[in-house]
Write a protein that holds these residues in place. Structure first.
Motif, PDB file in Angstrom:
ATOM      1  N   LYS A 143       0.824  -1.208   0.000  1.00  0.00           N
ATOM      2  CA  LYS A 143       0.000   0.000   0.000  1.00  0.00           C
ATOM      3  C   LYS A 143       0.855   1.254   0.000  1.00  0.00           C
ATOM      4  CE  LYS A 143      -3.751  -2.384   2.406  1.00  0.00           C
ATOM      5  NZ  LYS A 143      -4.483  -2.549   3.675  1.00  0.00           N
ATOM      6  N   ARG A 144       2.045   1.160   0.626  1.00  0.00           N
ATOM      7  CA  ARG A 144       2.927   2.330   0.670  1.00  0.00           C
ATOM      8  C   ARG A 144       3.658   2.558  -0.653  1.00  0.00           C
ATOM      9  NH1 ARG A 144       6.140   1.285   6.335  1.00  0.00           N
ATOM     10  NH2 ARG A 144       4.498   1.939   7.794  1.00  0.00           N
ATOM     11  N   GLY A 145       3.807   1.496  -1.447  1.00  0.00           N
ATOM     12  CA  GLY A 145       4.515   1.641  -2.713  1.00  0.00           C
ATOM     13  C   GLY A 145       5.979   1.923  -2.502  1.00  0.00           C
ATOM     14  N   GLY A 146       6.465   3.050  -2.998  1.00  0.00           N
ATOM     15  CA  GLY A 146       7.881   3.389  -2.968  1.00  0.00           C
ATOM     16  C   GLY A 146       8.452   3.512  -1.583  1.00  0.00           C
ATOM     17  N   ALA A 195       6.633  -1.141 -21.886  1.00  0.00           N
ATOM     18  CA  ALA A 195       6.579  -2.435 -21.188  1.00  0.00           C
ATOM     19  C   ALA A 195       6.267  -2.233 -19.712  1.00  0.00           C
ATOM     20  CB  ALA A 195       7.907  -3.173 -21.362  1.00  0.00           C
ATOM     21  N   ARG A 196       6.888  -1.233 -19.102  1.00  0.00           N
ATOM     22  CA  ARG A 196       6.654  -0.966 -17.678  1.00  0.00           C
ATOM     23  C   ARG A 196       5.195  -0.563 -17.447  1.00  0.00           C
ATOM     24  NH1 ARG A 196       9.917   2.819 -17.358  1.00  0.00           N
ATOM     25  NH2 ARG A 196      11.773   1.580 -16.883  1.00  0.00           N
ATOM     26  N   HIS A 197       4.662   0.283 -18.294  1.00  0.00           N
ATOM     27  CA  HIS A 197       3.283   0.738 -18.143  1.00  0.00           C
ATOM     28  C   HIS A 197       2.309  -0.437 -18.288  1.00  0.00           C
ATOM     29  CE1 HIS A 197      -0.261   3.257 -18.370  1.00  0.00           C
ATOM     30  NE2 HIS A 197      -0.599   2.650 -19.500  1.00  0.00           N
ATOM     31  N   LEU A 198       2.578  -1.324 -19.231  1.00  0.00           N
ATOM     32  CA  LEU A 198       1.712  -2.469 -19.453  1.00  0.00           C
ATOM     33  C   LEU A 198       1.672  -3.378 -18.221  1.00  0.00           C
ATOM     34  CD1 LEU A 198      -0.046  -3.678 -21.689  1.00  0.00           C
ATOM     35  CD2 LEU A 198       1.938  -5.016 -22.423  1.00  0.00           C
ATOM     36  N   LEU A 199       2.837  -3.660 -17.624  1.00  0.00           N
ATOM     37  CA  LEU A 199       2.884  -4.509 -16.433  1.00  0.00           C
ATOM     38  C   LEU A 199       2.190  -3.837 -15.252  1.00  0.00           C
ATOM     39  CD1 LEU A 199       6.511  -5.911 -16.749  1.00  0.00           C
ATOM     40  CD2 LEU A 199       4.382  -7.205 -16.960  1.00  0.00           C
ATOM     41  N   LEU A 200       2.338  -2.541 -15.123  1.00  0.00           N
ATOM     42  CA  LEU A 200       1.652  -1.812 -14.057  1.00  0.00           C
ATOM     43  C   LEU A 200       0.128  -1.907 -14.219  1.00  0.00           C
ATOM     44  CD1 LEU A 200       3.943   1.354 -13.865  1.00  0.00           C
ATOM     45  CD2 LEU A 200       3.581  -0.292 -12.017  1.00  0.00           C
ATOM     46  N   CYS A 201      -0.326  -1.830 -15.466  1.00  0.00           N
ATOM     47  CA  CYS A 201      -1.771  -1.940 -15.716  1.00  0.00           C
ATOM     48  C   CYS A 201      -2.288  -3.320 -15.350  1.00  0.00           C
ATOM     49  CB  CYS A 201      -2.075  -1.646 -17.187  1.00  0.00           C
ATOM     50  SG  CYS A 201      -1.837   0.086 -17.657  1.00  0.00           S
ATOM     51  N   PHE A 202      -1.557  -4.359 -15.759  1.00  0.00           N
ATOM     52  CA  PHE A 202      -1.966  -5.725 -15.426  1.00  0.00           C
ATOM     53  C   PHE A 202      -1.981  -5.944 -13.922  1.00  0.00           C
ATOM     54  CE2 PHE A 202      -0.362  -6.989 -19.797  1.00  0.00           C
ATOM     55  CZ  PHE A 202      -1.634  -7.161 -20.315  1.00  0.00           C
ATOM     56  N   ALA A 203      -0.954  -5.430 -13.236  1.00  0.00           N
ATOM     57  CA  ALA A 203      -0.875  -5.607 -11.787  1.00  0.00           C
ATOM     58  C   ALA A 203      -2.018  -4.873 -11.093  1.00  0.00           C
ATOM     59  CB  ALA A 203       0.465  -5.102 -11.268  1.00  0.00           C
ATOM     60  N   GLN A 204      -2.366  -3.705 -11.612  1.00  0.00           N
ATOM     61  CA  GLN A 204      -3.445  -2.919 -11.017  1.00  0.00           C
ATOM     62  C   GLN A 204      -4.762  -3.698 -11.068  1.00  0.00           C
ATOM     63  OE1 GLN A 204      -3.795   0.923 -12.875  1.00  0.00           O
ATOM     64  NE2 GLN A 204      -3.956   1.962 -10.921  1.00  0.00           N
ATOM     65  N   GLN A 205      -4.950  -4.485 -12.127  1.00  0.00           N
ATOM     66  CA  GLN A 205      -6.164  -5.288 -12.267  1.00  0.00           C
ATOM     67  C   GLN A 205      -5.997  -6.667 -11.643  1.00  0.00           C
ATOM     68  OE1 GLN A 205      -7.649  -5.474 -16.249  1.00  0.00           O
ATOM     69  NE2 GLN A 205      -7.752  -3.260 -16.505  1.00  0.00           N
ATOM     70  N   ASP A 206      -4.798  -6.958 -11.101  1.00  0.00           N
ATOM     71  CA  ASP A 206      -4.474  -8.267 -10.527  1.00  0.00           C
ATOM     72  C   ASP A 206      -4.777  -9.376 -11.525  1.00  0.00           C
ATOM     73  OD1 ASP A 206      -3.384  -9.868  -8.548  1.00  0.00           O
ATOM     74  OD2 ASP A 206      -5.313 -10.273  -7.599  1.00  0.00           O
ATOM     75  N   ALA A 207      -4.382  -9.139 -12.782  1.00  0.00           N
ATOM     76  CA  ALA A 207      -4.656 -10.092 -13.849  1.00  0.00           C
ATOM     77  C   ALA A 207      -3.586 -11.174 -13.880  1.00  0.00           C
ATOM     78  CB  ALA A 207      -4.690  -9.362 -15.196  1.00  0.00           C
ATOM     79  N   GLU A 208      -4.027 -12.425 -13.841  1.00  0.00           N
ATOM     80  CA  GLU A 208      -3.062 -13.533 -13.910  1.00  0.00           C
ATOM     81  C   GLU A 208      -2.827 -13.968 -15.344  1.00  0.00           C
ATOM     82  OE1 GLU A 208      -2.269 -18.060 -12.227  1.00  0.00           O
ATOM     83  OE2 GLU A 208      -4.125 -17.001 -11.711  1.00  0.00           O
ATOM     84  N   VAL A 221       5.697 -11.278  -9.915  1.00  0.00           N
ATOM     85  CA  VAL A 221       5.731 -10.093 -10.783  1.00  0.00           C
ATOM     86  C   VAL A 221       4.527  -9.204 -10.474  1.00  0.00           C
ATOM     87  CG1 VAL A 221       5.769  -9.288 -13.171  1.00  0.00           C
ATOM     88  CG2 VAL A 221       6.958 -11.405 -12.545  1.00  0.00           C
ATOM     89  N   ARG A 222       3.359  -9.828 -10.288  1.00  0.00           N
ATOM     90  CA  ARG A 222       2.173  -9.036  -9.924  1.00  0.00           C
ATOM     91  C   ARG A 222       2.385  -8.342  -8.582  1.00  0.00           C
ATOM     92  NH1 ARG A 222      -0.700 -13.796 -10.825  1.00  0.00           N
ATOM     93  NH2 ARG A 222      -1.930 -13.612  -8.920  1.00  0.00           N
ATOM     94  N   THR A 223       3.017  -9.052  -7.637  1.00  0.00           N
ATOM     95  CA  THR A 223       3.282  -8.452  -6.321  1.00  0.00           C
ATOM     96  C   THR A 223       4.166  -7.220  -6.469  1.00  0.00           C
ATOM     97  OG1 THR A 223       3.106 -10.575  -5.189  1.00  0.00           O
ATOM     98  CG2 THR A 223       4.347  -8.852  -4.068  1.00  0.00           C
ATOM     99  N   TYR A 224       5.220  -7.359  -7.273  1.00  0.00           N
ATOM    100  CA  TYR A 224       6.156  -6.231  -7.422  1.00  0.00           C
ATOM    101  C   TYR A 224       5.483  -5.037  -8.083  1.00  0.00           C
ATOM    102  CZ  TYR A 224       9.866  -3.253  -9.083  1.00  0.00           C
ATOM    103  OH  TYR A 224      10.654  -2.150  -9.336  1.00  0.00           O
ATOM    104  N   PHE A 225       4.833  -5.264  -9.220  1.00  0.00           N
ATOM    105  CA  PHE A 225       4.240  -4.129  -9.916  1.00  0.00           C
ATOM    106  C   PHE A 225       2.996  -3.627  -9.194  1.00  0.00           C
ATOM    107  CE2 PHE A 225       7.098  -5.601 -13.180  1.00  0.00           C
ATOM    108  CZ  PHE A 225       7.590  -4.407 -13.687  1.00  0.00           C
TER     109      PHE A 225
END
Length: 512
Positions: free
Chosen positions: A414-417, A441-454, A499-503
């Motif tokens: 929740k704190r992020g950085g 590529a970074r933006h795409l992974l952030l979007c997937f992580a935001q949606q918790d998409a597997e 990867v989802r956890t990190y992004f």
């Protein structure tokens, strides 16, 4: 769980540290035949011919019975009949306990006993060459008086200690013994070292010993190790995401085969691989075509070379040398390199991850919170680096529970950085690889992580990024090349939980 076998002495097996009962002699003979042909398919007829010198018709039924019992005792081997035969892949250790294949009878096992005995003798002499211990060499020469190589090593070791007369005396003893027993003169190695001692110019070539220490708590990877052992001295490549344990696996394989490479082991990490190889064999400040010079130095030698974290194919493309072996690790699979057997690794299996966790943290603490332990390992996709860091953190905090670390992970996400230093240590491999990604590529992974998409598909990715499908396909393939996503079928990929956890951890910092 870790399963390993030994053929030195009685045929034995261990699951972790517990020895396994392998049954009666003929059953152990069947298992031994499979182990002696590790990774090679054996037909029923071949197995019967190895185990029984004069088989009767009942041997077929006996073999089926023994295979059933072996499968039941050792289910991890996944020994299933295929096309009328069996293939076994396993980790075999040499624990030097006694006569090879002790208790097994028959023509095949007698021949294998002789082969393994010679293999052990050579391994012992390789060790003596590295150590050059006069006392140990004297014992070995006394036990094997007709072997010329250890006597030559003893002469060299004595000469290095200033005992020239004793060294020369050993040559004359060997000459008399060879004449008396075999009717031959000493071979070229003994004659050469004798002449060098007489001239006082005896110097052995520099022998590099650069292999890093093996990890005492190394866990798993049995199938990959078996495939590597079968491939070497061909070139083995190990690929996987940062933190998957590529270097540890390369080093483990290196220690298992180091006895095969009498001229030494070289470990390099860097961009100028040829230069580092040459320095390892005593060539300082080389000029000109370094790759050609290395091949010249390696000609006729048996080196084991490990090149860690190879940046590109050009770094090692001209460095292979007949007789020597190379193990390379790289995040990207370097498909342009010919003749490489690639091993792809990711996280450990669930069972292996739990076993590893118990090695770095008191097992009682894990047993007290099994669900929390499984959750934390799953979040880390069972990657060895992350498991080691979390286990070390808990070991350093004896009053903490596994649940507390989970709560801290939630808070850090929740704190992020603003994540804690320990959380950043767990995620260090991902931090490293993120720095190598482009903005898309970074933006795409952030979007997937935001949606918790597997599971990711090309259409959803195109919709999120507003990029054309062609560009998205190229982008997703580039992410698969560095193992941030895993290809499933054409157009579909899986995003590992780590990867989802990190992004997901990065997303709050991005959107705050």
């Amino acid at each position: 769980m870790s399963l390993r076998f030994s053929l030195m002495g009685p045929v034995r097996a261990w699951r972790d540290d517990e020895e396994i009962e392998l049954g009666p002699r003929q059953q152990r003979a069947v298992l031994a035949a499979l182990l002696l042909n590790n990774g090679i398919r054996l037909s029923n007829e071949q197995l019967i011919g190895m185990v029984w010198d004069d088989p009767t018709p009942s041997a077929v039924m006996a073999l089926r019975t023994y295979m059933y019992k072996i499968r039941k005792t050792l289910p991890e081997l996944n020994l299933k009949s295929k096309d009328g035969g069996y293939t076994l892949r396993a980790e075999i250790v040499d624990d030097c306990r006694g006569e090879p294949l002790e208790g097994l009878q028959g023509t095949y096992f007698e021949a294998q006993r002789l082969r393994l005995g010679q293999h052990r003798l050579k391994a012992r002499e390789d060790w003596l060459e590295r150590e050059l211990n006069v006392l140990e060499l004297q014992k070995h020469v006394a036990a094997n008086p007709l072997r010329e190589r250890p006597r030559a090593l003893l002469m060299y070791a004595l000469f290095q200690e200033g005992r020239q007369a004793e060294a020369l005396d050993h040559f004359h003893q060997a000459r008399a013994l060879l004449n008396e027993e075999l009717g031959i003169e000493p071979g070229p190695e003994l004659r050469k070292i004798h002449a060098q001692i007489l001239k006082g110019d005896l110097n052995l070539p520099r022998r590099p010993e650069q292999l890093p220490p093996d990890l005492a708590d190394f866990t798993g990877r049995a199938a990959e190790i078996a495939q590597a052992l079968q491939t070497l001295p061909g070139t083995v490549g190990i690929t996987g995401m940062h933190g998957s344990g590529k270097t540890a696996l390369a080093v483990r394989i290196g220690h298992l085969v180091r006895h095969r490479f009498k001229d030494g082991q070289i470990f390099v990490r860097g961009k100028d691989v040829a230069n580092d190889l040459l320095r390892a064999v005593g060539v300082e400040n080389p000029t000109g075509d370094k790759a050609a010079l290395w091949r010249e130095k390696a000609r006729g030698k048996r080196f084991l070379v490990i090149v860690d974290d190879v940046p590109d194919a050009a770094s090692i493309s001209d460095l292979a040398s007949p007789g020597s072996a190379m193990i390379v690790t790289s995040v990207r699979r370097l498909n342009e390199l010919p003749g490489v057997t690639w091993l792809k690794i990711a996280g450990l299996t669930g069972a292996e991850a739990h076993e590893f966790f118990r090695k770095v943290l008191d097992p009682a603490r894990i047993a007290a919170e099994p669900q929390q332990a499984e959750e934390i390992l799953n979040r880390m996709s069972y990657l060895p680096h992350a498991v080691r860091v979390v286990g070390g953190k808990l070991s350093a905090r004896p009053n903490w529970t596994v649940a507390m670390v989970l709560a801290q992970m939630e808070r850090d996400t929740k704190r992020g950085g603003a994540a804690s230093s320990d959380c950043r240590a767990v995620l260090a491999p991902m931090i490293k690889v993120e720095g190598q990604l482009n903005d898309e590529a970074r933006h795409l992974l952030l979007c997937f992580a935001q949606q918790d998409a597997e599971v990711i598909d090309v259409s959803a990715a195109a919709e999120m990024s507003s990029l054309p499908v062609g560009a998205i396909e190229y982008l997703l393939e580039s992410l698969a090349d560095v193992h941030l996503i895993e290809p499933l079928v054409l157009g579909r990929y899986r995003l590992p939980r780590f990867v989802r956890t990190y992004f997901g951890w990065r997303t709050p910092a991005l959107t705050s």
